[in-house]
Design an enzyme around this catalytic site. Structure first.
Site, PDB file in Angstrom:
ATOM      1  N   CYS A 158      13.554  10.730   8.472  1.00  0.00           N
ATOM      2  CA  CYS A 158      13.383  10.216   9.826  1.00  0.00           C
ATOM      3  C   CYS A 158      14.702  10.176  10.589  1.00  0.00           C
ATOM      4  O   CYS A 158      14.723  10.312  11.814  1.00  0.00           O
ATOM      5  CB  CYS A 158      12.762   8.821   9.785  1.00  0.00           C
ATOM      6  SG  CYS A 158      13.707   7.623   8.807  1.00  0.00           S
ATOM      7  N   LYS A 187       0.866  -1.169   0.000  1.00  0.00           N
ATOM      8  CA  LYS A 187       0.000   0.000   0.000  1.00  0.00           C
ATOM      9  C   LYS A 187       0.909   1.228   0.000  1.00  0.00           C
ATOM     10  O   LYS A 187       1.515   1.560   1.021  1.00  0.00           O
ATOM     11  CB  LYS A 187      -0.916   0.053   1.210  1.00  0.00           C
ATOM     12  CG  LYS A 187      -1.911   1.231   1.120  1.00  0.00           C
ATOM     13  CD  LYS A 187      -2.268   1.769   2.479  1.00  0.00           C
ATOM     14  CE  LYS A 187      -2.932   3.131   2.389  1.00  0.00           C
ATOM     15  NZ  LYS A 187      -2.030   4.197   1.914  1.00  0.00           N
TER      16      LYS A 187
END
Length: 490
Positions: free
Chosen positions: A291, A183
């Site tokens: 991140c 996804k």
């Protein structure tokens, strides 16, 4: 079913807007708008999945699993190497589409990100062929350890490096003999569709790799709660991880989470200051939407003034603008909502006493989603700007006096993804790196990692480790078969 466009031209590249399920393109009744952060224009209406498409993808993956798992590892690996070849052949197409879709620099995609996508497939294809554990022996019994494919793997990825971060998980999952449902992020979904084309051309059998597009509520919720999954890998935010964990818990699906960070850059007064400043300015890469970014800069008091001045000067020289220009250093933020979140963090920090030495707000000349590289000092200990992840081009600088204070400040966070240490003393490097609480510690360098090394975070930065054998530990069911010492009866 309402008819929607099935493809779009993006930077001269044709991209199919439908799902890829069971080796076929599948349409949906609903769509979602894909907006480019560069100019906030709509690129396409992408087909949006719901529970029906998710069920179909899981069924296709489950049906394809037995044959793919039974395929000799050398044959699986050969197919994945052809996928890597296909990625390399389309580096330019992939780079142009992803730059338009998520606003990252075209030069980064061409030189590093897309070649790394190919490497993700090739490395794990090679590793799977070498994967073995030596037999063990106890009281004359032989113990054989094997790595059995787990089944159906769901991979949910973020928008800041959507294809690279997806294939970092897809590569080992497929190499281990699993089937995969990807996804992609709704804010940057397009290169996942191109990857589906590449896998088909490389000979990946129908159902082995599937792409289901959609929103978190529409596609993500039924996927993460689906009882047909055997593994679930997610890269993204801590709040979303909590929702996913709750959804997967009733089915006892093992999870691999790589989440946020609030990483420190610790600079001692014996450091190579040129190196330290270069590493600091590098933290504005991808508009700070990384991140691993060392957002908290902790600098020994004797050099903090000079370090700060040079970082501000270096960051001020960064060229901000259209990421399709090879000369651009800093691009736009991903969406209007994200832009407002970053603005809110900075505004609240300034209201709370922090001082901006550079930036502090939108880029007035560029407008749109361009936020200026920002350097803040004098933030109050424990304040939001020092404790919460600010996923944008914003860094803070603080000082420390002693090595012990540096370690305490560096570890004063709920996150633990990475840490960077700059020092000229090898003994200090050993002491401090051992004391830092993070999944990865870089000493006098940044963003260097072999794919065989473990990667993951401590605390709120994630669950588990991937890379090398650690990936196969997660994407397989590890079996121990014990053979008695007695001979076989005839």
């Amino acid at each position: 079913m309402a008819e929607h466009a099935v493809s779009a031209e993006v930077e001269g590249v044709s991209v199919d807007l439908r799902h890829w399920i069971g080796g076929e393109r599948v349409s949906s009744e609903s769509t979602f708008a894909d907006i480019s952060p560069i100019d906030e224009t709509e690129l396409a209406q992408v087909h949006s999945a719901g529970a029906e498409e998710v069920d179909r993808a899981v069924a296709a993956a489950r049906a394809a699993f037995p044959a793919w798992a039974a395929l000799p590892v050398a044959e699986r690996s050969a197919i994945l190497r052809r996928v890597a070849d296909g990625v390399e052949a389309r580096v330019e197409d992939l780079s142009r589409v992803e730059t338009r879709d998520n606003g990252s620099l075209i030069r980064s995609h061409r030189r590093g990100v897309m070649p790394r996508v190919a490497m993700n497939f090739r490395f794990f294809a090679d590793y799977a062929e070498q994967l073995a554990h030596p037999d063990l022996e106890v009281r004359g019994h032989r113990e054989r350890v094997t790595y059995d494919p787990a089944g159906v793997v769901a991979v949910i990825t973020p928008w800041n490096a959507p294809l690279m971060l997806a294939t970092w998980r897809i590569g080992p999952a497929l190499a281990a003999g699993n089937t995969v449902i990807l996804k992609p992020p709704e804010w940057a979904p397009l290169t996942a569709s191109l990857l589906a084309d590449i896998t088909a051309e490389a000979g990946v059998p129908p159902g082995v790799f599937n792409v289901v597009q959609g929103t978190g509520i529409g596609a993500g919720a039924p996927l993460t709660a689906h009882p047909g999954l055997n593994r679930l890998a997610f890269t993204g935010s801590v709040p979303t991880a909590g929702v996913i964990a709750a959804a997967a818990a009733p089915n006892i699906v093992p999870l691999s989470f790589e989440l946020g960070g609030k990483s420190p850059l610790v600079v001692f007064d014996d450091a190579d200051l040129d190196l330290a400043v270069d590493l600091a300015v590098e933290q504005f890469d991808n508009a700070g939407q990384v991140c691993l970014k060392a957002a908290r800069m902790l600098v020994q008091s004797s050099i903090v003034e000079e370090f700060t001045r040079r970082v501000v000067e270096g960051a001020a020289r960064l060229r901000q603008g259209d990421p399709r220009d090879e000369e651009t250093d800093v691009s736009a933020l991903i969406t209007r909502r994200h832009f407002e979140q970053i603005s809110g963090f900075v505004e609240r920090a300034i209201a709370d006493g922090a001082r901006p030495l550079l930036g502090g707000g939108p880029h007035d000349e560029l407008g749109g989603l361009f936020f200026r590289p920002t350097v803040l000092v004098d933030a109050k200990p424990g304040s939001e700007i020092l404790t919460e992840e600010v996923f944008g081009p914003v860094v803070t600088i603080e000082s420390f006096e002693t090595e012990e204070e540096a370690v305490v400040k560096a570890n004063d966070t709920r996150f633990g993804l990475a840490a960077t240490l700059v020092t000229g003393d090898p003994e200090r490097a050993e002491r401090v790196s051992a004391a830092l609480e993070a999944g990865t510690v870089w000493v006098n360098c940044f963003f260097v990692r072999d794919l065989g090394a473990p990667f993951g975070g401590n605390g709120r930065s994630g669950i588990g480790r991937e890379g090398g054998v650690w990936s196969f530990d997660f994407y397989t069911d590890i079996k121990n078969t014990v053979f008695a010492p007695s001979g076989w009866s005839s």
